[in-house]
Structures are given as structure tokens and as C-alpha cells.
Design a protein around this motif. Structure first.
Motif, PDB file in Angstrom:
ATOM      1  N   MET A   1       3.483  12.467  23.059  1.00 45.54           N
ATOM      2  CA  MET A   1       2.966  11.115  22.931  1.00 45.54           C
ATOM      3  C   MET A   1       2.066  10.985  21.700  1.00 45.54           C
ATOM      4  O   MET A   1       2.000   9.922  21.096  1.00 45.54           O
ATOM      5  N   LYS A   2       1.397  12.089  21.356  1.00 46.01           N
ATOM      6  CA  LYS A   2       0.511  12.042  20.202  1.00 46.01           C
ATOM      7  C   LYS A   2       1.300  11.806  18.918  1.00 46.01           C
ATOM      8  O   LYS A   2       0.832  11.098  18.023  1.00 46.01           O
ATOM      9  N   VAL A   3       2.496  12.363  18.821  1.00 48.66           N
ATOM     10  CA  VAL A   3       3.334  12.164  17.633  1.00 48.66           C
ATOM     11  C   VAL A   3       3.746  10.695  17.522  1.00 48.66           C
ATOM     12  O   VAL A   3       3.761  10.128  16.430  1.00 48.66           O
ATOM     13  N   VAL A   4       4.046  10.072  18.648  1.00 49.04           N
ATOM     14  CA  VAL A   4       4.408   8.653  18.647  1.00 49.04           C
ATOM     15  C   VAL A   4       3.229   7.811  18.170  1.00 49.04           C
ATOM     16  O   VAL A   4       3.389   6.888  17.361  1.00 49.04           O
ATOM     17  N   PHE A   5       2.029   8.141  18.649  1.00 53.27           N
ATOM     18  CA  PHE A   5       0.842   7.411  18.209  1.00 53.27           C
ATOM     19  C   PHE A   5       0.610   7.598  16.711  1.00 53.27           C
ATOM     20  O   PHE A   5       0.233   6.649  16.016  1.00 53.27           O
ATOM     21  N   ILE A   6       0.849   8.794  16.211  1.00 50.68           N
ATOM     22  CA  ILE A   6       0.675   9.041  14.776  1.00 50.68           C
ATOM     23  C   ILE A   6       1.679   8.223  13.969  1.00 50.68           C
ATOM     24  O   ILE A   6       1.330   7.628  12.942  1.00 50.68           O
ATOM     25  N   LEU A   7       2.920   8.155  14.425  1.00 49.52           N
ATOM     26  CA  LEU A   7       3.930   7.358  13.721  1.00 49.52           C
ATOM     27  C   LEU A   7       3.605   5.866  13.777  1.00 49.52           C
ATOM     28  O   LEU A   7       3.804   5.143  12.791  1.00 49.52           O
ATOM     29  N   ILE A   8       3.113   5.404  14.913  1.00 50.59           N
ATOM     30  CA  ILE A   8       2.721   3.994  15.029  1.00 50.59           C
ATOM     31  C   ILE A   8       1.571   3.691  14.077  1.00 50.59           C
ATOM     32  O   ILE A   8       1.574   2.675  13.368  1.00 50.59           O
ATOM     33  N   ARG A   9       0.576   4.567  14.032  1.00 52.50           N
ATOM     34  CA  ARG A   9      -0.548   4.340  13.123  1.00 52.50           C
ATOM     35  C   ARG A   9      -0.104   4.413  11.665  1.00 52.50           C
ATOM     36  O   ARG A   9      -0.602   3.677  10.822  1.00 52.50           O
ATOM     37  N   LEU A  10       0.843   5.312  11.364  1.00 56.02           N
ATOM     38  CA  LEU A  10       1.343   5.416  10.002  1.00 56.02           C
ATOM     39  C   LEU A  10       2.017   4.115   9.567  1.00 56.02           C
ATOM     40  O   LEU A  10       1.771   3.622   8.459  1.00 56.02           O
ATOM     41  N   THR A  11       2.836   3.526  10.451  1.00 54.66           N
ATOM     42  CA  THR A  11       3.447   2.236  10.107  1.00 54.66           C
ATOM     43  C   THR A  11       2.388   1.146   9.988  1.00 54.66           C
ATOM     44  O   THR A  11       2.512   0.247   9.154  1.00 54.66           O
ATOM     45  N   GLY A  12       1.354   1.220  10.808  1.00 56.82           N
ATOM     46  CA  GLY A  12       0.254   0.261  10.691  1.00 56.82           C
ATOM     47  C   GLY A  12      -0.479   0.398   9.372  1.00 56.82           C
ATOM     48  O   GLY A  12      -0.814  -0.595   8.726  1.00 56.82           O
ATOM     49  N   TYR A  13      -0.724   1.656   8.952  1.00 59.62           N
ATOM     50  CA  TYR A  13      -1.368   1.872   7.662  1.00 59.62           C
ATOM     51  C   TYR A  13      -0.494   1.370   6.516  1.00 59.62           C
ATOM     52  O   TYR A  13      -0.993   0.780   5.560  1.00 59.62           O
ATOM     53  N   LEU A  14       0.813   1.611   6.602  1.00 59.09           N
ATOM     54  CA  LEU A  14       1.714   1.161   5.533  1.00 59.09           C
ATOM     55  C   LEU A  14       1.768  -0.365   5.444  1.00 59.09           C
ATOM     56  O   LEU A  14       1.684  -0.934   4.348  1.00 59.09           O
ATOM     57  N   LEU A  15       1.931  -1.027   6.594  1.00 59.97           N
ATOM     58  CA  LEU A  15       1.962  -2.489   6.583  1.00 59.97           C
ATOM     59  C   LEU A  15       0.615  -3.066   6.163  1.00 59.97           C
ATOM     60  O   LEU A  15       0.554  -4.044   5.406  1.00 59.97           O
ATOM     61  N   GLY A  16      -0.479  -2.471   6.640  1.00 66.43           N
ATOM     62  CA  GLY A  16      -1.806  -2.949   6.260  1.00 66.43           C
ATOM     63  C   GLY A  16      -2.077  -2.807   4.782  1.00 66.43           C
ATOM     64  O   GLY A  16      -2.610  -3.721   4.148  1.00 66.43           O
ATOM     65  N   SER A  17      -1.691  -1.669   4.208  1.00 65.12           N
ATOM     66  CA  SER A  17      -1.920  -1.493   2.773  1.00 65.12           C
ATOM     67  C   SER A  17      -1.025  -2.420   1.957  1.00 65.12           C
ATOM     68  O   SER A  17      -1.450  -2.957   0.933  1.00 65.12           O
ATOM     69  N   PHE A  18       0.215  -2.640   2.424  1.00 68.22           N
ATOM     70  CA  PHE A  18       1.087  -3.579   1.719  1.00 68.22           C
ATOM     71  C   PHE A  18       0.496  -4.991   1.750  1.00 68.22           C
ATOM     72  O   PHE A  18       0.466  -5.685   0.720  1.00 68.22           O
ATOM     73  N   ALA A  19       0.028  -5.434   2.922  1.00 66.42           N
ATOM     74  CA  ALA A  19      -0.533  -6.784   3.027  1.00 66.42           C
ATOM     75  C   ALA A  19      -1.795  -6.930   2.188  1.00 66.42           C
ATOM     76  O   ALA A  19      -1.978  -7.937   1.491  1.00 66.42           O
ATOM     77  N   LEU A  20      -2.651  -5.932   2.235  1.00 69.27           N
ATOM     78  CA  LEU A  20      -3.903  -6.011   1.491  1.00 69.27           C
ATOM     79  C   LEU A  20      -3.666  -5.970  -0.017  1.00 69.27           C
ATOM     80  O   LEU A  20      -4.188  -6.805  -0.763  1.00 69.27           O
ATOM     81  N   PHE A  21      -2.846  -5.034  -0.482  1.00 67.41           N
ATOM     82  CA  PHE A  21      -2.637  -4.901  -1.921  1.00 67.41           C
ATOM     83  C   PHE A  21      -1.796  -6.035  -2.498  1.00 67.41           C
ATOM     84  O   PHE A  21      -2.013  -6.451  -3.632  1.00 67.41           O
ATOM     85  N   SER A  22      -0.839  -6.559  -1.736  1.00 65.36           N
ATOM     86  CA  SER A  22      -0.074  -7.694  -2.253  1.00 65.36           C
ATOM     87  C   SER A  22      -0.940  -8.951  -2.304  1.00 65.36           C
ATOM     88  O   SER A  22      -0.784  -9.773  -3.211  1.00 65.36           O
ATOM     89  N   GLY A  23      -1.862  -9.096  -1.359  1.00 65.83           N
ATOM     90  CA  GLY A  23      -2.795 -10.223  -1.423  1.00 65.83           C
ATOM     91  C   GLY A  23      -3.728 -10.124  -2.614  1.00 65.83           C
ATOM     92  O   GLY A  23      -3.989 -11.111  -3.298  1.00 65.83           O
ATOM     93  N   VAL A  24      -4.214  -8.918  -2.873  1.00 63.91           N
ATOM     94  CA  VAL A  24      -5.080  -8.716  -4.046  1.00 63.91           C
ATOM     95  C   VAL A  24      -4.298  -8.975  -5.330  1.00 63.91           C
ATOM     96  O   VAL A  24      -4.812  -9.607  -6.265  1.00 63.91           O
ATOM     97  N   ALA A  25      -3.049  -8.513  -5.384  1.00 59.51           N
ATOM     98  CA  ALA A  25      -2.224  -8.757  -6.574  1.00 59.51           C
ATOM     99  C   ALA A  25      -1.974 -10.244  -6.776  1.00 59.51           C
ATOM    100  O   ALA A  25      -1.959 -10.731  -7.911  1.00 59.51           O
ATOM    101  N   ASP A  26      -1.803 -10.988  -5.688  1.00 62.87           N
ATOM    102  CA  ASP A  26      -1.593 -12.431  -5.810  1.00 62.87           C
ATOM    103  C   ASP A  26      -2.859 -13.118  -6.299  1.00 62.87           C
ATOM    104  O   ASP A  26      -2.801 -14.006  -7.157  1.00 62.87           O
ATOM    105  N   VAL A  27      -4.004 -12.726  -5.769  1.00 62.89           N
ATOM    106  CA  VAL A  27      -5.259 -13.348  -6.193  1.00 62.89           C
ATOM    107  C   VAL A  27      -5.529 -13.055  -7.669  1.00 62.89           C
ATOM    108  O   VAL A  27      -5.993 -13.921  -8.411  1.00 62.89           O
TER     109      VAL A  27
END
Length: 149
Positions: A1-27
Motif C-alpha cells: 500500500m505504501k508504494v501506491v501512496f508514493i505513486l499517488i503522491r508522485l502524480t500529485g507532485y507532477l500535476l502540482g508542479s505543472f499547474a504552478l509553473f504553467s501559471g507562472v509562465a503565463d503571468v
């Protein structure tokens, strides 16, 4: 179960960084617009919700499992999940009315799954959290009395 949580957090980090950096690039004006680039305050106001959602997804959960930070993070996840539900429903309505293509269905489900799964990881980690160990010395008076008698 810990591996699943790590993969879920990894996708969260990837989506979060994409949203944050694309917003900064737009601004900052690095993303071209169709007709003309709007002024930076308008770009900031348009990008702020996605940047805040990205910041919520980038917060490390294991450091926010107690105190006021837990409630702030849980409220942030609640708002992100609510926004994802609204956007997914709008996408599905657009698909059913024929204004959007069929690729919107899996995309909407993926963008709904990532914040919901990360909120679930927050809930499970908080449920399993035991807190710091209690290493304080507590004398057992009844055992000490029995030894001296």
C-alpha cells in the motif's frame, strides 16, 4: 500500500508542479495568446486558481499531519476536489451535448482522480498517524513500593 501512496503522491507532485509553473509562465508572458497578450494583472487573476491548486498538491503531507496545518491542508484539498468535480462535470456535459470531443472523458476522469486520490492519502496518513513517541519517564510507584518492602 505504501508504494501506491508514493505513486499517488508522485502524480500529485507532477500535476502540482505543472499547474504552478504553467501559471507562472503565463503571468510572466511566456505563453502566447490568440489575439494579443492581456495585461499582467488579468493574466495573474486568470492563473491564480490553478497556481493555488498546484501549490496545495505540492505540500508534503507527512509534515502536516497535526495541528492547524492539517486543517488548512484539508480545506485546500476540499476546495481543489470541489473545483475538479465542477470542471469534470462541465466537461462531461460538454461531451454529451456534442461541443467537446470524446477525449475529454478520460482527461476529465484523470484530472478528477489525482486530487481525490491525494486527499485520500492525506486522510489515510492522518488516520494511521501515531504521533511522536512519548519518551518521558513515568515511575511505577506500586512496583517501587513492592521492591522496598
Amino acid at each position: 500500500m505504501k508504494v501506491v501512496f508514493i505513486l499517488i503522491r508522485l502524480t500529485g507532485y507532477l500535476l502540482g508542479s505543472f499547474a504552478l509553473f504553467s501559471g507562472v509562465a503565463d503571468v510572466l508572458g511566456f505563453i502566447p495568446h490568440s489575439y494579443e497578450t492581456p495585461p499582467w494583472p488579468a493574466r495573474l487573476m486568470a492563473s491564480l486558481p490553478s497556481m493555488l491548486a498546484g501549490a496545495v498538491l505540492l505540500v508534503p503531507i507527512k509534515y502536516c499531519l497535526r495541528g492547524a496545518m492539517l486543517y488548512v491542508l484539508a480545506a485546500g484539498y476540499a476546495l481543489v476536489v470541489l473545483a475538479a468535480v465542477v470542471l469534470s462535470v462541465q466537461a462531461l456535459i460538454g461531451y454529451s451535448s456534442g461541443t467537446k470531443g470524446p477525449a475529454i472523458v478520460p482527461a476529465a476522469m484523470i484530472f478528477l482522480y489525482i486530487p481525490v486520490a491525494n486527499a485520500f492519502v492525506l486522510w489515510r496518513m492522518r488516520r494511521d498517524y501515531k504521533g511522536p513517541p512519548n519518551n518521558s519517564f513515568k515511575p511505577n510507584l506500586s512496583a517501587d513500593a513492592a521492591k522496598s518492602a
